[in-house]
Design a protein around this motif. Structure first.
Motif, short mmCIF file in Angstrom:
data_model
loop_
_atom_site.label_atom_id
_atom_site.label_comp_id
_atom_site.label_asym_id
_atom_site.label_seq_id
_atom_site.Cartn_x
_atom_site.Cartn_y
_atom_site.Cartn_z
N ILE A 116 -11.72 -0.75 -7.41
CA ILE A 116 -11.68 -2.04 -7.74
C ILE A 116 -10.36 -2.44 -8.09
O ILE A 116 -9.62 -3.39 -7.54
N GLU A 117 -9.59 -1.70 -8.80
CA GLU A 117 -8.20 -1.80 -9.31
C GLU A 117 -7.31 -1.77 -8.23
O GLU A 117 -6.26 -2.77 -7.98
N ARG A 118 -7.60 -0.83 -7.36
CA ARG A 118 -6.51 -0.72 -6.30
C ARG A 118 -6.63 -1.58 -5.03
O ARG A 118 -5.63 -2.13 -4.54
N PHE A 119 -7.92 -1.89 -4.70
CA PHE A 119 -7.96 -2.87 -3.69
C PHE A 119 -7.67 -4.35 -4.13
O PHE A 119 -7.44 -5.23 -3.49
N THR A 120 -7.83 -4.72 -5.60
CA THR A 120 -7.49 -5.93 -5.89
C THR A 120 -6.05 -6.08 -6.04
O THR A 120 -5.52 -7.18 -5.68
N GLU A 121 -5.16 -4.88 -6.37
CA GLU A 121 -3.68 -4.93 -6.16
C GLU A 121 -3.56 -5.04 -4.74
O GLU A 121 -2.35 -6.01 -4.41
N MET A 122 -3.95 -4.61 -3.82
CA MET A 122 -3.73 -4.69 -2.48
C MET A 122 -3.94 -5.98 -1.84
O MET A 122 -3.32 -6.85 -0.91
N ARG A 161 0.94 -1.12 0.05
CA ARG A 161 -0.08 -0.08 -0.02
C ARG A 161 0.76 1.24 -0.03
O ARG A 161 1.60 1.46 0.98
N SER A 162 0.67 2.25 -0.85
CA SER A 162 1.09 3.50 -0.84
C SER A 162 0.67 4.57 -0.38
O SER A 162 -0.73 4.52 -0.38
N PRO A 163 1.21 5.56 0.36
CA PRO A 163 0.54 6.76 0.91
C PRO A 163 -0.44 7.16 -0.38
O PRO A 163 -1.80 7.45 -0.10
#
Length: 226
Positions: free
Chosen positions: A144-150, A6-8
């Motif tokens: 969706i894309e960011r939570f999927t990456e996380m 996770r990035s700031p």
């Protein structure tokens, strides 16, 4: 959960996409007897664009990523076709859920649509374009894309984004209308998970709102007292 660190920038981006609309809705909108009036609607439109522009700025200038990272990618004829199919299924979902919502003694989305018939056409067009573009970026593509990456699992991202989108509609559309919107949202969210193309979902959303906010109010207007 495993996935990308996770990035700031991404954490702030998620707060902007999913949190800021809730704050603005509670402060400036809320639930009232009149769903649509010109000053309130203009304010909501402006707020949605401001939040979306801030989020895109975070993607490009802070995360240093392209718009493809939030699902804005090349669209094929198959994507267009499935956007049309999604629109048809979404329209049918409102028809199917209306008897259920009515049986529960709740208001359907028809209440808001009938009030829209009394607003200027230009304002309704602005609502359609604004919601179709900004809400898909804020509640589909980015989260969706960011939570999927996380998390490493797209269903986690889709589930969180879906829940946030549905809950946001309660203060404005009430429980009954939100139930209907929730069923519709299952369709558009599933479409994104399958195609991973945000423009397909934007097309489905714009067509849905164009039908609901432009065509139907015109039909309602025929039966309103002159």
């Amino acid at each position: 959960m495993s996935g990308k660190q996770r990035s700031p920038a991404t954490l702030i981006g998620l707060c902007v996409a999913l949190g800021l609309p809730f704050i603005l809705t509670l402060v400036s909108s809320g639930r009232s007897e009149v769903l649509w009036d010109t000053p309130r609607t203009v304010l909501i439109i402006a707020q949605e664009w401001v939040v979306t522009i801030i989020l895109i700025g975070i993607v490009i200038f802070w995360e240093r990523r392209t718009l493809a990272s939030i699902g804005i990618v090349r669209t094929t004829w198959r994507d267009v076709l499935w956007g049309l199919v999604g629109f048809v299924l979404g329209a049918l979902s409102f028809v199917v859920t209306m008897p259920l919502v009515t049986a529960l003694g709740l208001e359907t989305t028809t209440t808001g649509i009938s009030q829209l018939a009394q607003t200027p056409l230009g304002l309704r067009i602005a609502i359609v374009i604004t919601a179709g573009i900004t809400e898909e970026i804020l509640f589909r593509g980015y989260p969706i894309e960011r939570f999927t990456e996380m998390t490493g699992k797209i269903h986690w991202g889709a589930g969180i984004a879906y829940l946030a989108f549905v809950l946001l509609h309660i203060p404005f559309w009430g429980l009954g209308g939100t139930i209907q919107i929730g069923v519709w949202s299952l369709i558009v969210t599933s479409l994104y998970v399958w195609r991973r193309n945000l423009l397909t979902c934007i097309m489905m959303h714009v067509l849905n709102d164009g039908y609901a906010f432009i065509l139907l109010p015109e039909l309602f207007a025929q039966y309103l007292p002159q």
